[in-house]
Motif scaffolding. Structure first.
Motif, mmCIF file in Angstrom:
data_model
loop_
_atom_site.group_PDB
_atom_site.id
_atom_site.type_symbol
_atom_site.label_atom_id
_atom_site.label_comp_id
_atom_site.label_asym_id
_atom_site.label_seq_id
_atom_site.Cartn_x
_atom_site.Cartn_y
_atom_site.Cartn_z
ATOM 1 N N HIS A 60 0.853 -1.192 0.000
ATOM 2 C CA HIS A 60 0.000 0.000 0.000
ATOM 3 C C HIS A 60 0.882 1.233 0.000
ATOM 4 C CE1 HIS A 60 -3.836 -2.016 0.905
ATOM 5 N NE2 HIS A 60 -3.101 -2.841 1.618
ATOM 6 N N ILE A 61 0.292 2.328 -0.480
ATOM 7 C CA ILE A 61 0.943 3.632 -0.409
ATOM 8 C C ILE A 61 -0.014 4.586 0.274
ATOM 9 C CG2 ILE A 61 1.931 5.568 -1.674
ATOM 10 C CD1 ILE A 61 2.451 3.597 -4.006
ATOM 11 N N HIS A 62 0.439 5.168 1.379
ATOM 12 C CA HIS A 62 -0.330 6.201 2.080
ATOM 13 C C HIS A 62 0.205 7.540 1.582
ATOM 14 C CE1 HIS A 62 -2.485 8.073 5.458
ATOM 15 N NE2 HIS A 62 -1.463 8.898 5.467
ATOM 16 N N HIS A 63 -0.564 8.212 0.718
ATOM 17 C CA HIS A 63 -0.165 9.486 0.114
ATOM 18 C C HIS A 63 -0.959 10.591 0.790
ATOM 19 C CE1 HIS A 63 0.346 11.933 -3.886
ATOM 20 N NE2 HIS A 63 0.891 12.533 -2.847
ATOM 21 N N GLU A 64 -0.259 11.523 1.413
ATOM 22 C CA GLU A 64 -0.924 12.542 2.231
ATOM 23 C C GLU A 64 -0.234 13.886 2.095
ATOM 24 O OE1 GLU A 64 -1.659 13.400 6.991
ATOM 25 O OE2 GLU A 64 -1.610 11.334 6.309
ATOM 26 N N LEU A 65 -1.033 14.943 2.162
ATOM 27 C CA LEU A 65 -0.537 16.300 2.339
ATOM 28 C C LEU A 65 -0.918 16.684 3.758
ATOM 29 C CD1 LEU A 65 0.724 18.958 1.337
ATOM 30 C CD2 LEU A 65 -1.573 19.629 0.553
ATOM 31 N N SER A 66 0.074 16.696 4.642
ATOM 32 C CA SER A 66 -0.160 16.975 6.056
ATOM 33 C C SER A 66 0.013 18.457 6.345
ATOM 34 C CB SER A 66 0.839 16.209 6.932
ATOM 35 O OG SER A 66 0.657 14.827 6.810
ATOM 36 N N THR A 67 -0.816 18.950 7.250
ATOM 37 C CA THR A 67 -0.727 20.332 7.712
ATOM 38 C C THR A 67 -0.245 20.340 9.153
ATOM 39 O OG1 THR A 67 -2.544 20.951 6.253
ATOM 40 C CG2 THR A 67 -2.012 22.484 8.035
ATOM 41 N N PHE A 68 0.657 21.264 9.450
ATOM 42 C CA PHE A 68 1.251 21.391 10.782
ATOM 43 C C PHE A 68 1.110 22.819 11.275
ATOM 44 C CE2 PHE A 68 3.234 17.940 8.569
ATOM 45 C CZ PHE A 68 3.361 16.949 9.520
ATOM 46 N N ILE A 69 1.226 22.983 12.587
ATOM 47 C CA ILE A 69 1.179 24.309 13.190
ATOM 48 C C ILE A 69 2.296 24.410 14.222
ATOM 49 C CG2 ILE A 69 -0.487 23.662 14.979
ATOM 50 C CD1 ILE A 69 -1.742 26.464 14.636
ATOM 51 N N PHE A 70 2.920 25.580 14.280
ATOM 52 C CA PHE A 70 3.951 25.851 15.273
ATOM 53 C C PHE A 70 3.302 26.673 16.368
ATOM 54 C CE2 PHE A 70 7.725 28.107 16.949
ATOM 55 C CZ PHE A 70 8.508 27.003 17.251
ATOM 56 N N GLU A 71 3.269 26.120 17.578
ATOM 57 C CA GLU A 71 2.555 26.769 18.681
ATOM 58 C C GLU A 71 3.321 26.562 19.986
ATOM 59 O OE1 GLU A 71 -1.943 26.681 18.760
ATOM 60 O OE2 GLU A 71 -1.484 25.294 20.392
ATOM 61 N N ASN A 72 3.525 27.622 20.725
ATOM 62 C CA ASN A 72 4.217 27.562 22.017
ATOM 63 C C ASN A 72 5.569 26.854 21.930
ATOM 64 O OD1 ASN A 72 2.037 28.887 23.321
ATOM 65 N ND2 ASN A 72 0.963 26.936 23.504
ATOM 66 N N GLY A 73 6.291 27.107 20.833
ATOM 67 C CA GLY A 73 7.624 26.549 20.676
ATOM 68 C C GLY A 73 7.681 25.113 20.196
ATOM 69 N N ASN A 74 6.539 24.557 19.782
ATOM 70 C CA ASN A 74 6.490 23.155 19.323
ATOM 71 C C ASN A 74 5.693 23.040 18.031
ATOM 72 O OD1 ASN A 74 7.711 21.637 21.671
ATOM 73 N ND2 ASN A 74 6.088 22.768 22.718
ATOM 74 N N TRP A 75 6.122 22.093 17.198
ATOM 75 C CA TRP A 75 5.366 21.748 15.998
ATOM 76 C C TRP A 75 4.353 20.659 16.337
ATOM 77 C CZ3 TRP A 75 5.010 24.190 11.550
ATOM 78 C CH2 TRP A 75 6.027 25.082 11.190
ATOM 79 N N PHE A 76 3.163 20.766 15.726
ATOM 80 C CA PHE A 76 2.101 19.774 15.908
ATOM 81 C C PHE A 76 1.488 19.427 14.562
ATOM 82 C CE2 PHE A 76 2.180 22.074 19.930
ATOM 83 C CZ PHE A 76 2.166 21.041 20.843
ATOM 84 N N TYR A 77 1.115 18.161 14.399
ATOM 85 C CA TYR A 77 0.339 17.697 13.255
ATOM 86 C C TYR A 77 -1.095 18.146 13.465
ATOM 87 C CZ TYR A 77 -2.302 14.400 10.357
ATOM 88 O OH TYR A 77 -3.165 13.825 9.462
ATOM 89 N N VAL A 78 -1.721 18.751 12.450
ATOM 90 C CA VAL A 78 -3.109 19.186 12.557
ATOM 91 C C VAL A 78 -4.018 18.202 11.839
ATOM 92 C CG1 VAL A 78 -4.778 21.022 12.075
ATOM 93 C CG2 VAL A 78 -2.433 21.613 12.742
ATOM 94 N N ASP A 79 -3.802 18.016 10.546
ATOM 95 C CA ASP A 79 -4.627 17.084 9.775
ATOM 96 C C ASP A 79 -3.959 16.822 8.437
ATOM 97 O OD1 ASP A 79 -5.153 19.339 8.215
ATOM 98 O OD2 ASP A 79 -7.172 19.611 8.986
ATOM 99 N N GLY A 80 -4.614 15.986 7.639
ATOM 100 C CA GLY A 80 -4.046 15.648 6.338
ATOM 101 C C GLY A 80 -5.100 15.456 5.283
ATOM 102 N N GLU A 81 -4.713 15.741 4.061
ATOM 103 C CA GLU A 81 -5.538 15.479 2.890
ATOM 104 C C GLU A 81 -4.953 14.264 2.214
ATOM 105 O OE1 GLU A 81 -6.386 17.547 -1.457
ATOM 106 O OE2 GLU A 81 -5.715 18.798 0.201
ATOM 107 N N PHE A 82 -5.784 13.245 1.979
ATOM 108 C CA PHE A 82 -5.324 11.979 1.414
ATOM 109 C C PHE A 82 -5.587 11.923 -0.075
ATOM 110 C CE2 PHE A 82 -6.779 11.366 5.802
ATOM 111 C CZ PHE A 82 -5.568 11.051 6.382
ATOM 112 N N PHE A 83 -4.656 11.347 -0.810
ATOM 113 C CA PHE A 83 -4.769 11.218 -2.258
ATOM 114 C C PHE A 83 -5.009 9.782 -2.644
ATOM 115 C CE2 PHE A 83 -2.039 14.875 -1.447
ATOM 116 C CZ PHE A 83 -2.668 15.855 -2.177
#
Length: 126
Positions: free
Chosen positions: A103-126
């Motif tokens: 399988h191939i998991h193809h994703e465009l992930s969105t991240f946010i930098f908050e309070n000095g840390n990066w976090f994964y927010v969500d993803g768009e799957f192809f």
């Protein structure tokens, strides 16, 4: 200590690439480095890290139990990073499911930098 190549596909050893981030010794400095450490965490079944690095606004959609089940039921083969911006990463994660099917998991992930840390927010799957 035996040095191993990092699971994330970088040219670095795991011990100096994703491991210090997963263990909380270092912080991810970019969305790309967080995404790569999260891929390595899937390989290593580190569901606690995956939950902790998911932004609080979307964390309710990701249970530790479900993450662990999905991570453990697949054999992660490799990661291909296709494109990065300041707060997005497009990638393909290659894996074998429990039946040995590719399988191939193809994703465009969105991240946010908050309070000095990066976090994964969500993803768009192809």
């Amino acid at each position: 200590m035996i040095l191993i190549e990092c699971y994330c596909g970088s040219t670095k050893h795991f011990q100096v690439c994703c491991e210090p981030i997963i263990k909380g010794i270092q912080k991810a400095t970019t969305a790309d480095s967080l995404m790569r450490s999260r891929y390595s965490a899937y390989v290593l079944h580190q569901a606690g890290y995956l939950v902790a690095t998911t932004h609080i606004s979307t964390r309710k959609h990701h249970s530790k139990k479900d993450i662990l089940e999905w991570a453990a039921s697949n054999r992660w083969q490799n990661l291909e990073v296709l494109n990065t911006t300041k707060d997005t990463v497009e990638f393909k994660a290659y894996y074998l499911d429990s039946n040995g099917v590719n399988h191939i998991h193809h994703e465009l992930s969105t991240f946010i930098f908050e309070n000095g840390n990066w976090f994964y927010v969500d993803g768009e799957f192809f």
